[in-house]
Design a protein around this motif. Structure first.
Motif, PDB file in Angstrom:
ATOM      1  N   GLN A 149       0.783  -1.231   0.000  1.00 18.21           N
ATOM      2  CA  GLN A 149       0.000   0.000   0.000  1.00 18.21           C
ATOM      3  C   GLN A 149       0.816   1.282   0.000  1.00 18.21           C
ATOM      4  O   GLN A 149       0.252   2.351  -0.231  1.00 18.21           O
ATOM      5  CB  GLN A 149      -0.973  -0.010   1.188  1.00 18.21           C
ATOM      6  N   ASN A 170      -4.483   2.445  -1.529  1.00 13.24           N
ATOM      7  CA  ASN A 170      -4.534   1.366  -0.531  1.00 13.24           C
ATOM      8  C   ASN A 170      -5.148   0.084  -1.102  1.00 13.24           C
ATOM      9  O   ASN A 170      -6.224  -0.359  -0.687  1.00 13.24           O
ATOM     10  CB  ASN A 170      -5.294   1.818   0.715  1.00 13.24           C
ATOM     11  N   SER A 203      -6.270  -3.422  -1.496  1.00 18.51           N
ATOM     12  CA  SER A 203      -6.658  -4.238  -0.355  1.00 18.51           C
ATOM     13  C   SER A 203      -6.935  -5.699  -0.683  1.00 18.51           C
ATOM     14  O   SER A 203      -7.056  -6.524   0.226  1.00 18.51           O
ATOM     15  CB  SER A 203      -7.902  -3.639   0.323  1.00 18.51           C
ATOM     16  N   ASP A 204      -7.035  -6.062  -1.960  1.00 15.01           N
ATOM     17  CA  ASP A 204      -7.246  -7.469  -2.308  1.00 15.01           C
ATOM     18  C   ASP A 204      -6.715  -7.734  -3.707  1.00 15.01           C
ATOM     19  O   ASP A 204      -6.663  -6.836  -4.555  1.00 15.01           O
ATOM     20  CB  ASP A 204      -8.727  -7.838  -2.252  1.00 15.01           C
ATOM     21  N   SER A 211      -9.113   0.163  -1.106  1.00 15.35           N
ATOM     22  CA  SER A 211      -9.876   0.866  -0.080  1.00 15.35           C
ATOM     23  C   SER A 211     -10.234   2.287  -0.505  1.00 15.35           C
ATOM     24  O   SER A 211     -11.133   2.901   0.073  1.00 15.35           O
ATOM     25  CB  SER A 211      -9.093   0.888   1.237  1.00 15.35           C
ATOM     26  N   HIS A 266     -12.872  -4.154   0.312  1.00 14.50           N
ATOM     27  CA  HIS A 266     -11.815  -4.977   0.899  1.00 14.50           C
ATOM     28  C   HIS A 266     -11.577  -6.275   0.146  1.00 14.50           C
ATOM     29  O   HIS A 266     -10.544  -6.925   0.356  1.00 14.50           O
ATOM     30  CB  HIS A 266     -12.150  -5.299   2.355  1.00 14.50           C
ATOM     31  N   HIS A 298     -15.591  -7.991   4.760  1.00 15.51           N
ATOM     32  CA  HIS A 298     -14.157  -7.940   4.507  1.00 15.51           C
ATOM     33  C   HIS A 298     -13.669  -8.991   3.525  1.00 15.51           C
ATOM     34  O   HIS A 298     -12.576  -8.852   2.981  1.00 15.51           O
ATOM     35  CB  HIS A 298     -13.384  -8.131   5.817  1.00 15.51           C
ATOM     36  N   LYS A 353      -3.977 -10.427   9.095  1.00 18.74           N
ATOM     37  CA  LYS A 353      -4.772  -9.799   8.040  1.00 18.74           C
ATOM     38  C   LYS A 353      -4.920 -10.666   6.803  1.00 18.74           C
ATOM     39  O   LYS A 353      -5.812 -10.439   5.984  1.00 18.74           O
ATOM     40  CB  LYS A 353      -4.140  -8.456   7.646  1.00 18.74           C
ATOM     41  N   TYR A 394      -0.730  -5.798   2.908  1.00 17.25           N
ATOM     42  CA  TYR A 394      -2.019  -6.011   3.571  1.00 17.25           C
ATOM     43  C   TYR A 394      -2.596  -7.393   3.287  1.00 17.25           C
ATOM     44  O   TYR A 394      -3.116  -8.050   4.169  1.00 17.25           O
ATOM     45  CB  TYR A 394      -3.011  -4.932   3.144  1.00 17.25           C
ATOM     46  N   LYS A 395      -2.537  -7.839   2.033  1.00 12.92           N
ATOM     47  CA  LYS A 395      -3.031  -9.161   1.681  1.00 12.92           C
ATOM     48  C   LYS A 395      -1.960  -9.923   0.895  1.00 12.92           C
ATOM     49  O   LYS A 395      -1.188  -9.325   0.141  1.00 12.92           O
ATOM     50  CB  LYS A 395      -4.306  -9.059   0.832  1.00 12.92           C
TER      51      LYS A 395
END
Length: 309
Positions: free
Chosen positions: A39, A71, A73-74, A92, A123, A169, A255, A299-300
């Motif tokens: 991110q 950001n 996120s996935d 995000s 997310h 999420h 996470k 993050y992921k």
């Protein structure tokens, strides 16, 4: 006792301590790649295991810029008949999209086949197999369903419905159970997919209470009968037939959690420091050496495969 000692104890059947990290069974040596959302640079990166997380070692990346794409996120890889491999991503900042995965090593925004703005802090994103519909999970409390007029044309995707899911999420299509699974605040739900094209809808078939806010929901590539999920107070597996939940560890702030078919686990645990306290510069492996990237906030992390299970 360090984390790897705990892992070895679990593999030998010793009782887990409250701080135990990930889980059962020794992994066999395997060569594979992982894909991660980072991110700070706001990139998707694919790296082979066994190599450092350097720029030169990347095998693929995608940079969308910022704005609605901030950001990331996935991320997950899927196979399509019309476009071959595509990469699904959520940010995000508000957007979700489908990236055309070509031979280009470093993809950019112009490689998008489709994008949308479900809003509400997206997310997670998933593609429903043999249907072409896309489901986005937004942590502000809902799933958004996009369906096409032609499965082979992502450009025809349009919003057809939304479904309340507090703290949404994670979302995952499981071809074994033929259900769409989703995780939110204190709950996992599963949905049947009905209809086709713009008539596609989700029908709630059941739910199960969990402890805390769900964070991640992924297949277990070594065991098709279960899915892995993380929540506020631990990491878990759920049997897709019986819906029984097994506690894997009581480790907090995990996470992301994935398991390769070799048995190797990879995860990310928030370190509560840096520019994004919910991220970490480190990808953790259950038997291989952990790997870090200076200044990164991951993050992921996912296993780099188009397989659903």
């Amino acid at each position: 006792m360090n984390r790897r000692s705990i892992l070895r104890g679990l593999a030998l059947g010793a009782a887990a301590t409250p701080a135990a990290v990930l889980l059962s069974g020794p992994a066999q040596a395997a060569t594979y790649s992982v894909v991660a959302t980072e991110q700070v640079a706001n990139r998707l990166y694919v790296w082979p295991t066994g190599k450092s997380l350097s720029w030169d070692n990347r095998s693929w990346s995608w940079s969308p810029g910022t704005g609605g794409w901030s950001n990331l996120s996935d991320v997950r890889l899927r196979n399509t008949s019309a476009h071959g491999w595509v990469v699904l991503t959520a940010a995000s900042g508000g957007r979700v999209g489908i990236i055309n995965h070509t031979s280009e090593k470093d993809a950019e925004l112009n490689d998008l086949l489709w994008y949308a703005t479900p809003g509400g802090n997206p997310h997670a994103i998933e593609r429903i197999e043999n249907n072409g519909s896309i489901v986005a999970a937004s942590s502000n409390g809902y799933l958004t369903l996009y369906s096409p007029t032609a499965i082979s044309k992502p450009s025809t995707l349009a919003k057809v419905a939304s479904y309340s899911l507090p703290g949404a999420h994670g979302v995952l299509w499981d071809p074994g159970s033929k259900l769409l699974w989703a995780i939110g605040d204190k709950v996992i739900r599963w949905y049947a997919v009905t209809g086709t094209y713009r008539g596609t809808r989700l029908a709630l078939k059941g739910s199960k209470a969990i402890s805390g806010l769900g964070h991640d929901l992924q297949p277990d590539y070594k065991d098709k009968t279960r899915l892995l999920f993380t929540a506020s107070y631990g990491t878990y597996a759920i049997n897709t037939a019986t819906k029984a939940v097994t506690t894997l560890s009581s480790e907090t702030r995990v996470k992301a959690l994935a398991r390769h078919s070799s048995g190797e686990y990879v995860s990310i645990r928030a370190d509560n420091t840096g520019s994004r306290t919910w991220g970490s510069p480190t990808l953790r492996f259950s038997t291989l050496a952990d790997r870090s990237r200076t200044g990164a906030e991951f993050y992921k992390v996912r296993i780099w495969t188009p397989s659903y299970e």
